[in-house]
Every structure is written in C-alpha cells, then in structure tokens.
Design a protein around this motif. Structure first.
Motif, PDB file in Angstrom:
ATOM      1  N   GLU A 133      21.871  -8.135   8.868  1.00 20.59           N
ATOM      2  CA  GLU A 133      20.762  -8.830   8.200  1.00 20.59           C
ATOM      3  C   GLU A 133      19.455  -8.607   8.936  1.00 20.59           C
ATOM      4  OE1 GLU A 133      22.253 -12.821   7.896  1.00 20.59           O
ATOM      5  OE2 GLU A 133      23.320 -12.382   6.025  1.00 20.59           O
ATOM      6  N   GLN A 151      18.324  -4.824   8.577  1.00 22.37           N
ATOM      7  CA  GLN A 151      17.854  -4.520   7.225  1.00 22.37           C
ATOM      8  C   GLN A 151      16.500  -5.148   6.934  1.00 22.37           C
ATOM      9  OE1 GLN A 151      21.923  -3.616   4.714  1.00 22.37           O
ATOM     10  NE2 GLN A 151      21.182  -5.730   4.720  1.00 22.37           N
ATOM     11  N   GLU A 180      14.643   0.621   6.321  1.00 20.33           N
ATOM     12  CA  GLU A 180      15.365   1.076   5.129  1.00 20.33           C
ATOM     13  C   GLU A 180      16.497   2.043   5.483  1.00 20.33           C
ATOM     14  OE1 GLU A 180      13.573  -1.198   2.695  1.00 20.33           O
ATOM     15  OE2 GLU A 180      14.501   0.498   1.660  1.00 20.33           O
ATOM     16  N   LYS A 206      29.837  -6.630   2.756  1.00 22.39           N
ATOM     17  CA  LYS A 206      29.212  -7.468   1.721  1.00 22.39           C
ATOM     18  C   LYS A 206      27.747  -7.766   2.070  1.00 22.39           C
ATOM     19  CE  LYS A 206      33.383  -9.800   0.078  1.00 22.39           C
ATOM     20  NZ  LYS A 206      34.374  -9.949   1.168  1.00 22.39           N
ATOM     21  N   ALA A 207      27.401  -7.610   3.341  1.00 25.27           N
ATOM     22  CA  ALA A 207      26.051  -7.957   3.786  1.00 25.27           C
ATOM     23  C   ALA A 207      25.066  -6.791   3.692  1.00 25.27           C
ATOM     24  CB  ALA A 207      26.095  -8.484   5.216  1.00 25.27           C
ATOM     25  N   VAL A 208      25.585  -5.562   3.467  1.00 24.61           N
ATOM     26  CA  VAL A 208      24.655  -4.431   3.455  1.00 24.61           C
ATOM     27  C   VAL A 208      23.946  -4.339   2.113  1.00 24.61           C
ATOM     28  CG1 VAL A 208      25.957  -3.112   5.150  1.00 24.61           C
ATOM     29  CG2 VAL A 208      26.412  -2.774   2.719  1.00 24.61           C
ATOM     30  N   ASN A 209      22.699  -3.787   2.130  1.00 23.16           N
ATOM     31  CA  ASN A 209      21.942  -3.680   0.884  1.00 23.16           C
ATOM     32  C   ASN A 209      21.928  -2.253   0.336  1.00 23.16           C
ATOM     33  OD1 ASN A 209      20.065  -2.305   2.473  1.00 23.16           O
ATOM     34  ND2 ASN A 209      18.697  -4.068   2.647  1.00 23.16           N
ATOM     35  N   LYS A 210      22.583  -1.344   1.045  1.00 24.23           N
ATOM     36  CA  LYS A 210      22.812   0.000   0.505  1.00 24.23           C
ATOM     37  C   LYS A 210      24.109   0.547   1.077  1.00 24.23           C
ATOM     38  CE  LYS A 210      18.759   1.399   2.052  1.00 24.23           C
ATOM     39  NZ  LYS A 210      18.294   0.411   3.031  1.00 24.23           N
ATOM     40  N   THR A 211      24.658   1.540   0.409  1.00 28.16           N
ATOM     41  CA  THR A 211      25.964   2.060   0.815  1.00 28.16           C
ATOM     42  C   THR A 211      25.938   2.487   2.285  1.00 28.16           C
ATOM     43  OG1 THR A 211      26.222   2.922  -1.416  1.00 28.16           O
ATOM     44  CG2 THR A 211      27.785   3.707   0.249  1.00 28.16           C
TER      45      THR A 211
END
Lengths: 265, 209
Positions: free
Chosen positions: A62, A65, A69, A87-92
């Motif tokens: 968190e 990120q 980016e 589950k916490a990542v915002n991209k692969t």
C-alpha cells in the motif's frame, strides 16, 4: 535488460527495522529511488515470520503503490501470505517465486496462473539445488510442463538458473550460464533472470565479479536481473554490454547514459 | 612446531605443505607435532578470515590441505596419541533450509579450535538431530538457518530434544540469518550467535574452556 529492484527486502537489517517500525518515509524513499533509476519491477520481501508476513506485505504494498506506478514483484515462499498480498496490488504483479518443489507448484503456481502474473521459476526442487546443468534442466522441464498444464504462457516465465557462489565451486558461473543457453534454446519464449550478487559471495572486490558475470550472462540470453538499480557500476556494465551486443540502436542508450553521468564525470 | 609447515599452510602452498609434512614424518618427527603445526596454521587462517584478510575459498583449500596431511599422518598415530578434543558439537541446517556456507564456516572454526564436530548437512529434520545427539553425545548443538521459515523448525528441533529427554544434556545455539534474542526465546535455544567466532566462544564457555 529489465531490472527487478532488490532493495525492499526485510532480510536486510535496516529494512527489517523500517517494516517493524512502520517507517513509511524510509520505504517510500527506497521505492521512488529505485523507480527513478529505471527498475521495471520493485521486489517486495517482508522477511518476517509467517504469522506477520501477510500484514507486513500488505503494508509495504500500500505504501509503495502510493508513491510509484512501477509494478511490484511479490517475493515470498508462503502461499498464504501471497494470496493475501495479491489482493492489495493495483496492477498485475510478478511473483517471486515457484520452483520444482511440490509445495510451491501446488501453493503458488495456481495463484500466478489465475492472475496471469509473470513468475520467476527457480531451477531447484525439494532435493535441493542440482549440481549440474543437465540436472537443472531436468527440473526446468518438469516446471514448464506443469506451468503449461495450468495455462500459464511460456512468455510469463522467468527462469532463474541459480548462480551459486564461485567461492565454493569455481564452475558455478559456467553451470548457471550453460543453463541459460539451454533454456533459450529449448523454451525460446521464456525469459531468464538471476540474482546477481550471489556469484561473488565470500570473495573480495565483489562488484568486479558481478559485472563480469552479468556481461557473460547477457550474452547467453539473460534478459532480466534482480539487483540494486542504484548501483552505477552495474548499470554502466549492463548498458555497455547491450551496446557491444548490438542491442542499442544508434548507440543511443549508451550516449544518453553517458550524459546522465552513469560512466562518471 | 615447524615454521616451514605452518608458513606453507598459511601461504596456501598446497604442494609444499604436504611435502613438508611427509618429510617431517619420514625423518621421525612425531605425528602429534605435525598436527600441532597444522592446528596453529589453521588458527592463524581462522583469525585472518575473521579479520577479512582471507576468504571462503582459502578456508576450503586449507581444509583440503589439512585432509591430505591427515592422510599422511594418521597411519603413524598410536591410539593413546589421539588429539584431545575440547568437546563435541552436532551442527546442521534445519529442515526446509539448504543454506550451508555459514554453517560450514562455523564447523571449520569449531574444528580448528579443538572441537569434534558432527555436521549433519542441510535440510535436517528434528528427528535426525535427536538421533545424532543420542549417538554422538555432544555437549553442544548448533542449529543453522537463513530463511525466516527456519525459526519454526529450530523451535521444533529444540522441542524434539526435550521430548526425547535430551534437552538438559546439551546447550543449543542458533545462528544464520536475522538473529536476535526474540528469536532465541521463540525457539527456546540457549543462545544465538552472529558469526563463527561467536559460535566458538559460546561452545568454549559451555564446555568450560
């Protein structure tokens, strides 16, 4: 040559301290510096006991990120922690790592296949690290059969042939590099990666060894590596190798690096 | 003690060292004296390693030289002349972990400092440690592990020793990756060591050396 920035690793004392104290500033600074230095992925390793690892990974993810980016490379042998962290990542993310060990193939590969992650695959199994190139390839073949079975494209694979330290076996680099050539020949769409500092453990003037190793490995097909993106000498060696291998159109990468001071004043 | 032999070993002159040892034995020098010179040389090498003046491959080479000299000398050793050891240590990297270089350095240093060491290797299950302690009867057990996944196997090994009624007979030291007193307490070991010299100091203190 794609760089996986290695610095956010809780097995290092200072980082462990930052994680324990929830030192956001320290972690975010490390993330930004590596991203600015051109890392393609940021490795994130909590290095903590399995009971705390998921929480620590999520906290790290968190905070990183929030300031960059750059995609993350989730570094853990613990499937439970990884499934929470992903589950916490915002991209692969990239997953570090699977291997021939059944626990990793059963616990971690399905996660990577489900999310379409690039995944680092170590050339070892539960019998340990094979001594010869042939035995490492046997493990690699078994792994790729399983990744294909689970629907992971070969292009998502980043095989790590495992560079053992030269100080205990003078053939260590030859074995690793031989394995790289073999992977390139047999599984052409797969990538290669390597932790670059292990090769010189136990010897002095390590940076000289690391730089020569990366040069020879790049010629054998190494196209990514886990290293310190802030290491100027390593960066200089990589850029120069790309130039000399004919991969730098109009030598632009080299001259740009020169102007940016990568080769010193 | 033979300065020529000590110097040959500490200078990493493998052939000179073995030849000098052979000459000494052929001239009638006592095997014990040859081994004493070897031990002195190894102590010097150990000190240089700790000071950062010599490196892992040189430790390995020194070990090989010592092995070759032992092969020359051992046939001449009588039963009563066997070197007296300070104590016995069982060491190994715990289950699930295959890191071995640090452990090998500790084994080397303990050996050089007069201990009899049984090195169980890597990925050693708790039951194998218990078996080795029963059979070898060491005063000290060393548990090595680099991964954070090693802490539980360390704890399990200490528990297994307790379950086998052996815990009171040994002192347990842990070492490897991140080590601190919290982890020491978690594993119920007696002490932790940051490096090979710490391991030697701990072992010596426990055998009353």
């Amino acid at each position: 040559m794609k760089i996986i920035g290695e610095k956010i690793n809780g097995t290092r004392k200072r980082v462990a301290q930052a994680i324990a104290e929830r030192d956001t500033v320290f972690i975010q600074d490390l993330a930004c510096k590596q991203a600015e230095a051109g890392a393609a992925w940021l490795d994130v390793n909590a290095g903590t006991h399995p009971s705390r690892e998921a929480d620590d990974l999520v906290w790290l993810i968190e905070n990183i990120q929030a300031v960059t980016e750059t995609p993350l490379c989730l570094d853990s042998a613990n499937p439970a922690a990884l499934s929470v962290a992903i589950k916490a990542v915002n991209k692969t993310p990239m997953i570090n790592s699977i291997s021939g060990e059944p626990a990793r193939l059963e616990g971690i590969l399905p996660l990577a296949a489900e999310h379409g992650c690039p995944v680092i695959a170590l050339a070892m199994d539960d019998k340990g690290i094979p001594k010869t190139m042939e035995d490492r390839m046997t493990v690699i073949r078994r792994v790729v059969a399983e990744t294909r079975r689970q629907g992971l494209p070969d292009g998502n694979l980043y095989f790590d042939p495992l560079a053992m330290t030269i100080s205990t076996d003078i053939q260590s680099a030859n074995i690793a590099i031989g394995t790289m050539r073999a992977v390139r020949a047999e599984i052409p769409e797969a990538h290669l990666t390597c932790g670059l500092s292990n090769i010189s453990f136990g010897l002095p003037a390590r940076s000289h060894i690391n730089r020569v190793f990366v040069t020879l490995a790049m010629q054998a097909g190494l196209d990514s590596a886990i290293l310190d993106p802030l290491d100027q000498e390593m960066k200089a060696a990589i850029i120069t190798t790309e130039l000399v291998l004919g991969r730098d159109r109009h030598c632009l990468g080299y001259t740009r690096a020169f102007r940016a001071g990568v080769f010193g004043k | 003690m033979s300065k020529a032999l000590i110097d040959a070993i500490t200078d990493m002159r493998e052939e000179d060292a073995v030849r000098t040892a052979k000459e000494m034995v052929d001239k009638g020098t006592s095997p014990m004296e040859v081994l004493e010179s070897c031990r002195e040389a190894m102590t010097i090498i150990g000190q240089r390693f700790e000071a950062g003046d010599c490196f892992v491959p040189e430790l390995i080479l020194a070990g090989e030289v010592l092995h070759q000299i032992s092969d020359v000398v051992k046939p001449k050793l009588t039963q009563t002349a066997k070197q007296k050891k300070l104590g016995r240590v069982v060491i190994g990297t715990v289950e699930g972990d295959i890191h071995d270089i640090g452990k090998d350095i500790v084994t080397f240093m303990l050996d050089v400092n007069g201990f009899e060491v049984r090195d169980l290797g890597v990925d050693v299950p708790a039951a194998k440690f218990v078996e080795a302690v029963k059979e070898f009867q060491p005063q000290v057990v060393g548990l090595s592990g680099f991964l954070t996944l090693a802490y539980d196997p360390m704890k399990n090994t200490v528990q297994a020793l307790k379950d086998a009624g052996l815990r009171d007979k040994v002192k347990v030291m842990i070492g490897g990756g991140q080590m601190d007193d919290q982890i020491r307490q978690y594993t119920r070991a007696d002490a932790y060591g940051k490096d090979a010299m710490a391991a030697v100091a701990l072992a010596k203190s426990w055998v009353g050396g």
